[in-house]
Design a protein around this motif. Structure first.
Motif, PDB file in Angstrom:
ATOM      1  N   PRO A 124       9.673 -15.704  -0.388  1.00  0.00           N
ATOM      2  CA  PRO A 124      10.063 -15.138   0.833  1.00  0.00           C
ATOM      3  C   PRO A 124       9.190 -14.108   1.496  1.00  0.00           C
ATOM      4  O   PRO A 124       8.286 -13.674   0.837  1.00  0.00           O
ATOM      5  CB  PRO A 124      11.351 -14.445   0.409  1.00  0.00           C
ATOM      6  CG  PRO A 124      11.101 -14.071  -1.088  1.00  0.00           C
ATOM      7  CD  PRO A 124      10.307 -15.199  -1.582  1.00  0.00           C
ATOM      8  N   ASP A 125       9.245 -14.050   2.770  1.00  0.00           N
ATOM      9  CA  ASP A 125       8.220 -13.199   3.626  1.00  0.00           C
ATOM     10  C   ASP A 125       9.206 -12.543   4.611  1.00  0.00           C
ATOM     11  O   ASP A 125       9.809 -13.189   5.244  1.00  0.00           O
ATOM     12  CB  ASP A 125       7.172 -13.651   4.025  1.00  0.00           C
ATOM     13  CG  ASP A 125       5.991 -12.662   4.462  1.00  0.00           C
ATOM     14  OD1 ASP A 125       6.114 -11.595   4.193  1.00  0.00           O
ATOM     15  OD2 ASP A 125       5.218 -13.024   5.287  1.00  0.00           O
ATOM     16  N   PHE A 126       9.209 -11.049   4.810  1.00  0.00           N
ATOM     17  CA  PHE A 126      10.062 -10.486   5.691  1.00  0.00           C
ATOM     18  C   PHE A 126       9.525  -9.394   6.395  1.00  0.00           C
ATOM     19  O   PHE A 126       8.773  -8.553   5.648  1.00  0.00           O
ATOM     20  CB  PHE A 126      11.188  -9.835   5.041  1.00  0.00           C
ATOM     21  CG  PHE A 126      12.541  -9.251   5.757  1.00  0.00           C
ATOM     22  CD1 PHE A 126      13.106 -10.028   6.635  1.00  0.00           C
ATOM     23  CD2 PHE A 126      12.804  -7.862   5.360  1.00  0.00           C
ATOM     24  CE1 PHE A 126      14.201  -9.636   7.220  1.00  0.00           C
ATOM     25  CE2 PHE A 126      13.867  -7.356   6.072  1.00  0.00           C
ATOM     26  CZ  PHE A 126      14.378  -8.229   7.090  1.00  0.00           C
ATOM     27  N   LEU A 158       9.389   0.839   3.222  1.00  0.00           N
ATOM     28  CA  LEU A 158       9.847   2.205   3.138  1.00  0.00           C
ATOM     29  C   LEU A 158      10.701   2.543   4.181  1.00  0.00           C
ATOM     30  O   LEU A 158      10.591   2.493   5.146  1.00  0.00           O
ATOM     31  CB  LEU A 158       8.742   3.166   2.669  1.00  0.00           C
ATOM     32  CG  LEU A 158       9.170   4.542   2.150  1.00  0.00           C
ATOM     33  CD1 LEU A 158       9.736   4.538   0.759  1.00  0.00           C
ATOM     34  CD2 LEU A 158       7.494   5.326   2.171  1.00  0.00           C
ATOM     35  N   SER A 159      11.849   3.148   3.811  1.00  0.00           N
ATOM     36  CA  SER A 159      12.811   3.827   4.815  1.00  0.00           C
ATOM     37  C   SER A 159      13.767   4.653   4.356  1.00  0.00           C
ATOM     38  O   SER A 159      14.395   4.360   3.065  1.00  0.00           O
ATOM     39  CB  SER A 159      13.723   2.556   5.444  1.00  0.00           C
ATOM     40  OG  SER A 159      14.603   3.254   6.279  1.00  0.00           O
ATOM     41  N   GLY A 160      13.797   5.990   4.792  1.00  0.00           N
ATOM     42  CA  GLY A 160      14.654   6.729   4.097  1.00  0.00           C
ATOM     43  C   GLY A 160      14.332   7.089   2.752  1.00  0.00           C
ATOM     44  O   GLY A 160      15.431   7.610   2.003  1.00  0.00           O
ATOM     45  N   GLY A 161      13.155   7.262   2.338  1.00  0.00           N
ATOM     46  CA  GLY A 161      12.966   7.704   0.992  1.00  0.00           C
ATOM     47  C   GLY A 161      12.859   6.754  -0.066  1.00  0.00           C
ATOM     48  O   GLY A 161      13.008   6.852  -1.324  1.00  0.00           O
ATOM     49  N   THR A 181       0.747  -1.536  -0.146  1.00  0.00           N
ATOM     50  CA  THR A 181       0.102  -0.033   0.107  1.00  0.00           C
ATOM     51  C   THR A 181       0.952   1.367   0.096  1.00  0.00           C
ATOM     52  O   THR A 181       1.628   1.423   0.797  1.00  0.00           O
ATOM     53  CB  THR A 181      -1.125  -0.074   1.198  1.00  0.00           C
ATOM     54  OG1 THR A 181      -1.622  -1.183   1.365  1.00  0.00           O
ATOM     55  CG2 THR A 181      -1.999   1.191   1.197  1.00  0.00           C
ATOM     56  N   LEU A 182       0.926   2.125  -1.079  1.00  0.00           N
ATOM     57  CA  LEU A 182       1.455   3.278  -1.324  1.00  0.00           C
ATOM     58  C   LEU A 182       0.974   4.336  -0.262  1.00  0.00           C
ATOM     59  O   LEU A 182      -0.071   4.314   0.392  1.00  0.00           O
ATOM     60  CB  LEU A 182       1.551   3.743  -2.594  1.00  0.00           C
ATOM     61  CG  LEU A 182       2.079   2.832  -3.621  1.00  0.00           C
ATOM     62  CD1 LEU A 182       1.769   3.381  -5.015  1.00  0.00           C
ATOM     63  CD2 LEU A 182       3.314   2.202  -3.504  1.00  0.00           C
ATOM     64  N   ALA A 192       4.754  -2.947   7.470  1.00  0.00           N
ATOM     65  CA  ALA A 192       5.992  -3.285   6.876  1.00  0.00           C
ATOM     66  C   ALA A 192       6.864  -2.447   6.967  1.00  0.00           C
ATOM     67  O   ALA A 192       7.987  -2.877   7.167  1.00  0.00           O
ATOM     68  CB  ALA A 192       5.766  -3.488   5.320  1.00  0.00           C
ATOM     69  N   SER A 193       6.653  -0.922   7.219  1.00  0.00           N
ATOM     70  CA  SER A 193       7.725  -0.009   7.136  1.00  0.00           C
ATOM     71  C   SER A 193       8.183   0.503   8.679  1.00  0.00           C
ATOM     72  O   SER A 193       8.859   1.355   8.998  1.00  0.00           O
ATOM     73  CB  SER A 193       7.473   1.055   6.468  1.00  0.00           C
ATOM     74  OG  SER A 193       7.116   0.615   5.028  1.00  0.00           O
ATOM     75  N   ALA A 194       7.379  -0.207   9.650  1.00  0.00           N
ATOM     76  CA  ALA A 194       7.734   0.142  11.103  1.00  0.00           C
ATOM     77  C   ALA A 194       9.270  -0.089  11.283  1.00  0.00           C
ATOM     78  O   ALA A 194       9.921  -0.862  10.802  1.00  0.00           O
ATOM     79  CB  ALA A 194       6.971  -0.661  11.901  1.00  0.00           C
TER      80      ALA A 194
END
Ligand code: DQQ
Length: 538
Positions: free
Chosen positions: A204-206, A154-157, A87-88, A219-221
């Motif tokens: 894979p799942d991460f 998402l991290s650091g853009g 989800t964006l 996901a981006s926590a």
């Protein structure tokens, strides 16, 4: 012997007919849960793979929609294989999936698809922009082993996602990281996130987790206490395993906490459960796990009955307080299907005895039981040669082999004369030089059917518990040809497919048994019949 239509599952996810496999792109969007899956619209075997699509308000009642993704562009002409949704930040969900673009070899590329109309909460139509495929294998990658993109974080853009692969002639499982700023141009990070000598890593799942924190993380926590779970599906061994570890996003590397974690093989499920995938559910702030359970019947029978494959009941998944393993529990919504409860209380089961649970039909049931052991004195000594191989241990010490403490547990889908029965049970051992008991959990289907030609593997896993106050719990979801069990509050799970010839529908019985030398007390057992939810119009 053809499988009886009454062995078709009642409340596990299934389309009305045909073959299904991997869960794809599970997500929550505008009040609806979306579920896609690998599907053959033309039959009950694996071919002609497209993405089928269903929606639900509660993850239990399902409505089937039109096919979401099918071959239509050069990048997926020969198949639309597994993938995930992201989800964006603007709220738009995007799907990334593997396409097969050559007929001869299964050459694999990654494609993207967007919802045609974001105001349709059903997300019925998906469009594939002209710049597909958006990721193709570079020369040093084996293009026939390059698939199953994950949800991106998402991290650091920068966005990142993983793609499963194999290196070193197929012997090394690899998760490649790809990065992007615009979700369009993706570049591979040269060193993979992680790899191990296990063979190809599919699906894979991460995802991030925090010890003892049952609410999921999206996901981006990130944060000081955040750990990660990396799960891979082992193509060669046909099971999903995971490790818990730390993720260094600068180095773009993942390191399991247990250095031997890739060999130990902690599994979500020690039975029939593959190609699983989680998603973060913002509506209930939880992480939910989907996994595919194949038939364990013959292909001829699959074709004759016209369907093959189900999904396990979605499971909430979170990291245990110990930080060493995840816990799993059927999503709470499944409890809405319960009715006709029957209980047993403080019932002592003497050595060699069993007790029938009567007053309900048990072919489609949910059973929760807590056992109490008065002493662990009589536990058998564990043979050190079998101490690391639960499956072999259970093969040698099956449900009918008398033990010290246990085997004790449930006989499910049993015929009235008990000729047919599937055992789900625990067995307690003591190990030389250790205070802590060794607890084994097994599903033994060797007596599950009088029909010949069935594949009847015994499944087993160890349960990491000290048996506090001599107690251990078991929950088993019974669904005609499914036996899905959760030991010790979801520490060890086993899903098994069985095909009784007698213990069908109203002729299925449920028992509690004890085949050890010491008494076992059922502190409390509650069994419910399970209603049939709306299941894709079937
Ligand atoms: N199934 C898909 C692949 C995946 C495999 C094809 C795992 O994308 O690797 O149906 O079951």
């Amino acid at each position: 012997s053809i499988v009886d239509p009454l062995l078709r599952t009642g409340y596990h996810f299934q389309p009305p007919k045909n073959w299904i496999n991997d869960p794809n792109a599970p997500m929550y969007y505008n009040g609806w849960y979306h579920f896609f899956y690998q599907y053959n619209p033309k039959g009950a075997v694996w071919e002609n793979i497209v993405w089928a699509h269903s929606v639900s308000r509660d993850l239990i009642n399902w409505e089937a929609l039109e096919t979401a993704i099918e071959p239509s562009i050069p990048g997926d002409k020969y198949g639309c294989w597994s993938g995930s949704a992201t989800t964006l930040p603007c709220g738009t969900p995007v799907i990334m999936y593997t396409g097969i673009n050559r007929p001869d070899v299964s050459y694999q590329v990654q494609n993207i698809a967007f919802p045609k109309n974001k105001s349709d909460p059903m997300l019925r139509e998906w469009v594939k922009p002209g710049h597909n495929p958006i990721i193709v294998p570079e020369a040093d990658i084996n293009a026939t082993q390059f698939r199953d993109p994950t949800t991106a974080w998402l991290s650091g853009g920068q966005w990142r996602l993983l793609i499963g692969s194999a290196a070193e002639g197929g012997s090394r499982g690899v998760a490649y990281v790809y990065r992007s700023r615009d979700f369009r141009r993706w570049r591979r990070v040269e060193r993979p996130l992680h790899s191990a000598a296990t063979g190809m890593w599919e699906c894979p799942d991460f995802y991030p987790v925090e010890a003892g924190y049952a609410d999921g993380l999206e996901a981006s926590a990130s944060g000081p206490k955040v750990k990660y779970v990396l799960k891979n599906s082992l193509d060669l061994r046909r099971y999903d395993y995971y490790t818990v570890g730390t993720y260094d996003e600068k180095a773009e590397r993942y390191v399991p906490d247990d250095a031997a974690g890739d060999e130990h093989h902690l599994r979500y499920d020690y039975g029939n459960f593959y190609a699983s995938k989680t998603f973060y559910d913002p509506a209930k702030k939880r992480r939910v796990l989907w996994g595919w359970a194949n038939e364990s019947d013959t292909r001829t029978h699959d074709v004759a009955k016209g369907w093959a494959g189900i999904q396990a009941i979605p499971r909430k998944v979170w990291l245990d307080f110990s930080g060493k393993q995840v816990l799993q529990w059927p999503i709470e919504e499944v409890e809405a299907l319960r009715h006709q409860p029957v209980t047993l209380k403080d019932k002592v089961i003497k050595p060699g005895k069993h007790v029938e649970v009567t007053g309900l039909q048990t072919a489609q049931a949910d059973v929760e039981v807590s056992f109490a052991l008065s002493s662990l004195e009589g536990a058998e000594t564990l043979d050190p040669a079998l101490a690391h191989d639960a499956e072999r241990l259970c093969g040698v010490k099956g449900a009918d082999v008398q033990g010290g403490i246990g085997p004790f547990g449930l006989w499910v889908l049993a015929s009235a004369d008990m000729q047919e029965r599937t055992a789900v049970f625990f067995r307690v051992f003591k190990a030389a030089g250790k205070d802590k008991p060794v607890v084994l959990m097994c599903t033994d289907p060797t007596k599950s059917s009088l029909n010949p030609d069935l594949y009847l593997p015994t499944f087993a896993g160890f349960v990491d518990t000290e048996l506090p106050d001599g107690k251990i719990s078991l929950r088993t979801l019974i669904d005609r040809s499914v036996v899905e069990s959760f030991g010790a509050g979801g520490k060890t799970c086993i899903l098994s497919r069985v095909y009784p010839s007698l213990a069908i529908d109203k002729n299925a019985h449920l028992y509690v048994f004890n085949n050890g030398k010491a008494d076992v007390k059922v502190s409390l057992l509650t069994a419910w019949q399970m209603k049939k939810p709306l299941m894709n119009g079937a």
